[in-house]
Design a protein around this motif. Structure first.
Motif, PDB file in Angstrom:
ATOM      1  N   LEU A   1       0.799  -1.219   0.000  1.00  0.00           N
ATOM      2  CA  LEU A   1       0.000   0.000   0.000  1.00  0.00           C
ATOM      3  C   LEU A   1       0.838   1.279   0.000  1.00  0.00           C
ATOM      4  O   LEU A   1       0.356   2.323  -0.455  1.00  0.00           O
ATOM      5  N   GLY A   2       2.072   1.214   0.486  1.00  0.00           N
ATOM      6  CA  GLY A   2       2.921   2.409   0.528  1.00  0.00           C
ATOM      7  C   GLY A   2       3.117   3.054  -0.833  1.00  0.00           C
ATOM      8  O   GLY A   2       2.843   4.258  -1.000  1.00  0.00           O
ATOM      9  N   PRO A   3       3.573   2.320  -1.839  1.00  0.00           N
ATOM     10  CA  PRO A   3       3.731   2.933  -3.166  1.00  0.00           C
ATOM     11  C   PRO A   3       2.406   3.385  -3.781  1.00  0.00           C
ATOM     12  O   PRO A   3       2.360   4.388  -4.494  1.00  0.00           O
ATOM     13  N   ILE A   4       1.337   2.666  -3.486  1.00  0.00           N
ATOM     14  CA  ILE A   4       0.029   3.057  -4.034  1.00  0.00           C
ATOM     15  C   ILE A   4      -0.414   4.385  -3.433  1.00  0.00           C
ATOM     16  O   ILE A   4      -0.841   5.307  -4.146  1.00  0.00           O
ATOM     17  N   VAL A   5      -0.302   4.515  -2.116  1.00  0.00           N
ATOM     18  CA  VAL A   5      -0.694   5.762  -1.455  1.00  0.00           C
ATOM     19  C   VAL A   5       0.228   6.904  -1.886  1.00  0.00           C
ATOM     20  O   VAL A   5      -0.228   8.015  -2.190  1.00  0.00           O
ATOM     21  N   GLY A   6       1.535   6.631  -1.934  1.00  0.00           N
ATOM     22  CA  GLY A   6       2.474   7.664  -2.376  1.00  0.00           C
ATOM     23  C   GLY A   6       2.211   8.102  -3.805  1.00  0.00           C
ATOM     24  O   GLY A   6       2.262   9.293  -4.116  1.00  0.00           O
ATOM     25  N   GLY A   7       1.918   7.146  -4.684  1.00  0.00           N
ATOM     26  CA  GLY A   7       1.581   7.487  -6.064  1.00  0.00           C
ATOM     27  C   GLY A   7       0.291   8.275  -6.153  1.00  0.00           C
ATOM     28  O   GLY A   7       0.172   9.212  -6.953  1.00  0.00           O
ATOM     29  N   GLY A   8      -0.683   7.910  -5.337  1.00  0.00           N
ATOM     30  CA  GLY A   8      -1.938   8.660  -5.315  1.00  0.00           C
ATOM     31  C   GLY A   8      -1.732  10.090  -4.852  1.00  0.00           C
ATOM     32  O   GLY A   8      -2.313  11.028  -5.407  1.00  0.00           O
ATOM     33  N   PHE A   9      -0.885  10.257  -3.822  1.00  0.00           N
ATOM     34  CA  PHE A   9      -0.602  11.610  -3.349  1.00  0.00           C
ATOM     35  C   PHE A   9       0.143  12.422  -4.402  1.00  0.00           C
ATOM     36  O   PHE A   9      -0.092  13.622  -4.552  1.00  0.00           O
ATOM     37  N   SER A  10       1.062  11.789  -5.129  1.00  0.00           N
ATOM     38  CA  SER A  10       1.833  12.548  -6.118  1.00  0.00           C
ATOM     39  C   SER A  10       0.967  12.979  -7.299  1.00  0.00           C
ATOM     40  O   SER A  10       1.282  13.945  -7.977  1.00  0.00           O
ATOM     41  N   GLN A  11      -0.150  12.264  -7.555  1.00  0.00           N
ATOM     42  CA  GLN A  11      -1.040  12.622  -8.654  1.00  0.00           C
ATOM     43  C   GLN A  11      -2.166  13.552  -8.218  1.00  0.00           C
ATOM     44  O   GLN A  11      -2.928  14.026  -9.039  1.00  0.00           O
ATOM     45  N   SER A  12      -2.275  13.820  -6.914  1.00  0.00           N
ATOM     46  CA  SER A  12      -3.356  14.664  -6.410  1.00  0.00           C
ATOM     47  C   SER A  12      -2.829  16.075  -6.138  1.00  0.00           C
ATOM     48  O   SER A  12      -1.679  16.391  -6.429  1.00  0.00           O
ATOM     49  N   SER A  13      -3.676  16.908  -5.563  1.00  0.00           N
ATOM     50  CA  SER A  13      -3.269  18.290  -5.275  1.00  0.00           C
ATOM     51  C   SER A  13      -2.251  18.367  -4.139  1.00  0.00           C
ATOM     52  O   SER A  13      -1.504  19.333  -4.047  1.00  0.00           O
ATOM     53  N   VAL A  14      -2.222  17.352  -3.249  1.00  0.00           N
ATOM     54  CA  VAL A  14      -1.184  17.316  -2.209  1.00  0.00           C
ATOM     55  C   VAL A  14       0.048  16.636  -2.786  1.00  0.00           C
ATOM     56  O   VAL A  14      -0.032  15.891  -3.754  1.00  0.00           O
ATOM     57  N   SER A  15       1.200  16.868  -2.204  1.00  0.00           N
ATOM     58  CA  SER A  15       2.422  16.275  -2.743  1.00  0.00           C
ATOM     59  C   SER A  15       2.707  14.934  -2.074  1.00  0.00           C
ATOM     60  O   SER A  15       2.083  14.564  -1.083  1.00  0.00           O
ATOM     61  N   TRP A  16       3.692  14.225  -2.612  1.00  0.00           N
ATOM     62  CA  TRP A  16       4.061  12.920  -2.080  1.00  0.00           C
ATOM     63  C   TRP A  16       4.633  13.043  -0.671  1.00  0.00           C
ATOM     64  O   TRP A  16       4.702  12.069   0.069  1.00  0.00           O
ATOM     65  N   SER A  17       5.073  14.229  -0.277  1.00  0.00           N
ATOM     66  CA  SER A  17       5.642  14.402   1.067  1.00  0.00           C
ATOM     67  C   SER A  17       4.597  14.163   2.161  1.00  0.00           C
ATOM     68  O   SER A  17       4.949  13.928   3.314  1.00  0.00           O
ATOM     69  N   TRP A  18       3.315  14.161   1.803  1.00  0.00           N
ATOM     70  CA  TRP A  18       2.277  13.863   2.798  1.00  0.00           C
ATOM     71  C   TRP A  18       2.379  12.442   3.328  1.00  0.00           C
ATOM     72  O   TRP A  18       1.928  12.157   4.432  1.00  0.00           O
TER      73      TRP A  18
END
Length: 156
Positions: free
Chosen positions: A52-69
Motif C-alpha cells: 500500500l505504501g507505493p500506491i498511497v504515495g503514487g496517489g498523493f503525487s497525482q493529487s493536489s497534495v504532494s508525495w511528502s504527505w
C-alpha cells in the motif's frame, strides 16, 4: 541521485533494525503459544505496508497534495503509537548483572565481518553488473567469487 541512494540505504538500515527489534521484543514478551499469531501479524503489517505504501504515495503525487504527505502520515501514526512503546513494553533484560563490556566481548566479530563482506559483495555484484561494469568484467566476476570464499570461511 546519490542523495536518494544514500537516503534509501539509511531507510533500509532503519527498517532492518526495526524488524529485528520487533522480533526480539516478541520473543522476549510472548509465550510459545502466542508467538505465531504476533509474528504473523507483524509480517502481515509489513506486507500491507510494502504493497500500500507505493500506491498511497503514487496517489498523493497525482493529487493536489504532494508525495511528502506520506511522511506526515507516518509521523502521525508514529506519534499515536509512541505511548505504547514507552509505557507498555516492559524493560526485559535477561542478563541484568552482565556488564556491557562483557556483552561486547561475546559478539562474534570475525563472523560478523565475514557475513557482512559476503552479503555486501554479492549485493554489489548484482547492483553494479551491467550498469557500472559489464557482466563479464573481472570486477563483476570477482565479487561473487569473493562472496563465495567469504561464505566458505564463515562456515569453517
Amino acid at each position: 541521485m546519490n542523495a536518494l541512494i544514500v537516503g534509501r540505504v539509511l531507510c533500509g538500515i532503519g527498517d532492518s533494525g526495526l524488524y529485528c527489534g520487533v522480533i526480539t521484543l516478541l520473543a522476549a514478551t510472548t509465550t510459545l503459544q502466542e508467538r505465531p499469531m504476533y509474528v504473523a501479524s507483524t509480517g502481515m503489517t509489513w506486507g500491507l505496508g510494502m504493497v500500500l505504501g507505493p500506491i498511497v504515495g503514487g496517489g498523493f503525487s497525482q493529487s493536489s497534495v504532494s508525495w511528502s504527505w506520506t511522511f506526515y502520515i507516518k509521523l502521525l501514526v508514529g506519534a499515536a503509537c509512541a505511548p505504547v512503546y514507552f509505557c507498555l513494553i516492559l524493560n526485559i533484560d535477561p542478563r541484568k548483572r552482565a556488564p556491557l563490556g562483557g556483552r561486547v566481548r561475546e559478539i562474534d566479530w570475525q563472523g560478523s565481518i565475514l557475513n557482512l563482506g559476503a552479503f555486501l559483495s554479492s549485493v554489489m555484484a548484482i547492483s553494479f553488473g551491467g550498469l557500472t561494469w559489464a557482466w563479464g568484467s573481472g570486477n563483476i566476476i570477482g565479487l561473487p567469487v569473493c562472496s563465495g570464499v567469504l561464505f566458505v570461511l564463515l562456515r569453517l
